[in-house]
Motif scaffolding. Sequence first.
Motif, PDB file in Angstrom:
ATOM      1  N   THR A   1       0.827  -1.313  -0.109  1.00  0.00           N
ATOM      2  CA  THR A   1       0.020   0.075  -0.045  1.00  0.00           C
ATOM      3  C   THR A   1       0.807   1.202   0.068  1.00  0.00           C
ATOM      4  O   THR A   1       0.709   2.203  -0.908  1.00  0.00           O
ATOM      5  N   GLN A   2       1.841   1.154   0.874  1.00  0.00           N
ATOM      6  CA  GLN A   2       2.720   2.283   0.771  1.00  0.00           C
ATOM      7  C   GLN A   2       3.571   2.745  -0.437  1.00  0.00           C
ATOM      8  O   GLN A   2       3.626   3.688  -0.914  1.00  0.00           O
ATOM      9  N   ALA A   3       3.932   1.534  -1.000  1.00  0.00           N
ATOM     10  CA  ALA A   3       4.722   1.586  -2.275  1.00  0.00           C
ATOM     11  C   ALA A   3       3.566   2.104  -3.378  1.00  0.00           C
ATOM     12  O   ALA A   3       4.257   2.920  -4.218  1.00  0.00           O
ATOM     13  N   HIS A   4       2.390   1.915  -3.571  1.00  0.00           N
ATOM     14  CA  HIS A   4       1.634   2.430  -4.224  1.00  0.00           C
ATOM     15  C   HIS A   4       1.581   3.625  -4.083  1.00  0.00           C
ATOM     16  O   HIS A   4       1.557   4.518  -5.175  1.00  0.00           O
ATOM     17  N   ARG A   5       1.355   4.220  -3.190  1.00  0.00           N
ATOM     18  CA  ARG A   5       1.091   5.644  -2.944  1.00  0.00           C
ATOM     19  C   ARG A   5       2.280   6.453  -3.123  1.00  0.00           C
ATOM     20  O   ARG A   5       2.156   7.612  -3.916  1.00  0.00           O
ATOM     21  N   ALA A   6       3.426   5.880  -2.973  1.00  0.00           N
ATOM     22  CA  ALA A   6       4.770   6.464  -3.163  1.00  0.00           C
ATOM     23  C   ALA A   6       5.281   6.604  -4.539  1.00  0.00           C
ATOM     24  O   ALA A   6       5.746   7.261  -5.048  1.00  0.00           O
ATOM     25  N   GLU A   7       5.043   5.496  -5.068  1.00  0.00           N
ATOM     26  CA  GLU A   7       5.816   4.912  -6.486  1.00  0.00           C
ATOM     27  C   GLU A   7       4.731   4.998  -7.906  1.00  0.00           C
ATOM     28  O   GLU A   7       5.351   4.892  -8.574  1.00  0.00           O
ATOM     29  N   TRP A   8       3.600   4.824  -7.603  1.00  0.00           N
ATOM     30  CA  TRP A   8       2.576   4.746  -8.698  1.00  0.00           C
ATOM     31  C   TRP A   8       2.915   6.111  -9.706  1.00  0.00           C
ATOM     32  O   TRP A   8       3.112   5.619 -10.796  1.00  0.00           O
ATOM     33  N   ALA A   9       2.847   7.195  -9.205  1.00  0.00           N
ATOM     34  CA  ALA A   9       3.137   8.253 -10.387  1.00  0.00           C
ATOM     35  C   ALA A   9       4.672   8.201 -11.036  1.00  0.00           C
ATOM     36  O   ALA A   9       4.681   8.546 -12.298  1.00  0.00           O
ATOM     37  N   ARG A  10       5.502   7.914 -10.162  1.00  0.00           N
ATOM     38  CA  ARG A  10       6.883   7.619 -10.782  1.00  0.00           C
ATOM     39  C   ARG A  10       7.215   6.437 -11.741  1.00  0.00           C
ATOM     40  O   ARG A  10       7.430   6.708 -12.854  1.00  0.00           O
ATOM     41  N   VAL A  11       6.320   5.544 -11.524  1.00  0.00           N
ATOM     42  CA  VAL A  11       6.420   4.183 -12.520  1.00  0.00           C
ATOM     43  C   VAL A  11       5.543   4.655 -13.796  1.00  0.00           C
ATOM     44  O   VAL A  11       6.235   4.309 -15.023  1.00  0.00           O
ATOM     45  N   VAL A  12       4.330   5.441 -13.601  1.00  0.00           N
ATOM     46  CA  VAL A  12       3.614   5.640 -14.620  1.00  0.00           C
ATOM     47  C   VAL A  12       4.442   6.658 -15.562  1.00  0.00           C
ATOM     48  O   VAL A  12       4.408   6.660 -16.795  1.00  0.00           O
ATOM     49  N   ALA A  13       5.057   7.744 -14.961  1.00  0.00           N
ATOM     50  CA  ALA A  13       5.776   8.702 -15.463  1.00  0.00           C
ATOM     51  C   ALA A  13       6.848   7.953 -16.447  1.00  0.00           C
ATOM     52  O   ALA A  13       6.944   8.536 -17.499  1.00  0.00           O
ATOM     53  N   ALA A  14       7.716   7.268 -15.647  1.00  0.00           N
ATOM     54  CA  ALA A  14       8.747   6.618 -16.556  1.00  0.00           C
ATOM     55  C   ALA A  14       8.315   5.952 -17.540  1.00  0.00           C
ATOM     56  O   ALA A  14       9.064   5.879 -18.875  1.00  0.00           O
ATOM     57  N   LEU A  15       7.450   4.983 -17.402  1.00  0.00           N
ATOM     58  CA  LEU A  15       6.970   4.270 -18.478  1.00  0.00           C
ATOM     59  C   LEU A  15       6.208   5.045 -19.522  1.00  0.00           C
ATOM     60  O   LEU A  15       6.322   4.676 -21.138  1.00  0.00           O
ATOM     61  N   THR A  16       5.596   6.172 -19.324  1.00  0.00           N
ATOM     62  CA  THR A  16       5.152   6.854 -20.330  1.00  0.00           C
ATOM     63  C   THR A  16       6.045   7.846 -21.188  1.00  0.00           C
ATOM     64  O   THR A  16       6.066   7.772 -22.544  1.00  0.00           O
ATOM     65  N   ARG A  17       7.227   8.088 -20.357  1.00  0.00           N
ATOM     66  CA  ARG A  17       8.291   8.729 -21.380  1.00  0.00           C
ATOM     67  C   ARG A  17       8.927   7.733 -22.192  1.00  0.00           C
ATOM     68  O   ARG A  17       9.390   7.991 -23.341  1.00  0.00           O
ATOM     69  N   ARG A  18       9.031   6.303 -21.796  1.00  0.00           N
ATOM     70  CA  ARG A  18       9.735   5.359 -22.542  1.00  0.00           C
ATOM     71  C   ARG A  18       9.100   4.858 -23.517  1.00  0.00           C
ATOM     72  O   ARG A  18       9.561   4.546 -24.623  1.00  0.00           O
ATOM     73  N   PHE A  19       7.835   4.922 -23.610  1.00  0.00           N
ATOM     74  CA  PHE A  19       6.824   3.980 -24.438  1.00  0.00           C
ATOM     75  C   PHE A  19       5.964   4.986 -25.343  1.00  0.00           C
ATOM     76  O   PHE A  19       5.266   4.612 -26.272  1.00  0.00           O
ATOM     77  N   GLY A  20       5.797   6.283 -24.772  1.00  0.00           N
ATOM     78  CA  GLY A  20       4.886   7.192 -25.517  1.00  0.00           C
ATOM     79  C   GLY A  20       3.495   6.818 -25.271  1.00  0.00           C
ATOM     80  O   GLY A  20       2.753   7.203 -26.191  1.00  0.00           O
TER      81      GLY A  20
END
Length: 407
Positions: free
Chosen positions: A8-27
């Motif tokens: 739960t803590q990881a989802h709150r802390a990391e969700w936006a970072r993971v989505v942002a990193a993948l959006t940059r990489r895959f567009g």
Amino acid sequence: MSVPDAITQAHRAEWARVVAALTRRFGDLDVAEEAAAEAFAAAVEHWPGGGVPPNPGAWLTMTATRKAIDRVRREGKRGDKQREALMVYDDAPPAPGGVIDDERLRLVFTCCHPALAMETRVALTLRMVGGLTVAEIARAFLVRETAMGQRITRAKAKIKAARIPYRVPSAEDLPARVDGVLTVLYLVFNEGYLSSEAGAAVRQDLTAEAIRLTRLLRALLPADGEVAGLLALMLLTDARRAARVSAGGELVTLDEQDRGAWDPALIAEGHHLVRERLASGVPPGRYQVLAAINAVHTSARDVRDTDWSQVVALYDLLTRLDRSPIVVLNRAVAIAELDGPEVGLAEVDRLGGRLDGYHSFHATRAHLLRRLGRSGDARAAYEKAIALAGNTAEIAYLTRRRDQLGR
């Protein structure tokens, strides 16, 4: 910390970072969101047996990247699809995103492109950046979950079809984009401050992220009064967070809060921003007026010292800028404090059925009816508010107030 709590803590802390990193990489927002969701599902499966990794964010990003690669390969065809798949092997640093190189801020601006309707921009950003569920976003908009899901799906498809870039816009493009971004950040903050998530009265991860991103936006637009106003509003509101929920998990209203528990540093910074905007001589916008209202509240050492005439005057100004029924409702609360509950209730009842699905409308009516000694009517209003409220602390507070009325 238990594994479920760590996830739960990881989802709150990391969700936006993971989505942002993948959006940059895959567009592709669809690829980013679904791969991120699959990575968290993998964490639920593997962490209980293998333990929580030392760096949960890195584990989730790597897992999500592999999931995205698998999806691109499954869906891939020769030509463009093959070239898209090669993106996953590109380890070059991202192109500069503007004055401030922050992936999550770039993701906010991508979701808030003017090609999308304002409500769609807000909903998409709450999902992609805030990590809110579709159900939580639907409650924020007072619409059905299926309708909200369709709106978000269409928005992602439009971004992909229009090849909307993943970047902070150039200086000349910023003014056209900032209103949507401010609306989004305010709603992310509000969801954190009065969470609709089951079992979570307050989500500090969301309030902190909203404040962080607003600070970045202020660095981009230091002369924008509404950016400064929103930051002041968030700071003055967040300053009261420690006093907002009791040890028993019940909401504590502003008039009952321990003002000694308020954060003096945040209040001082918020007041400074409000004074700075007043000194500019520029007519204030919506967020600046809301910040000024909060400055009045946080200036009073005791609720009895509150300058309600000034609060009403500021709401009068606000209604000229924003005639939404929620603003009118909040103005009625201030009028009740200045002129009495009967006058305030008449103002509330003029809203008719416009806010019948909004729990705070019924909670406000219940409070005013209670003050007028109309216990039966107050109980009925509390019942409606409890049925509509989504925040656990607020439900506990409303339930206690209802039960105090007796039968």
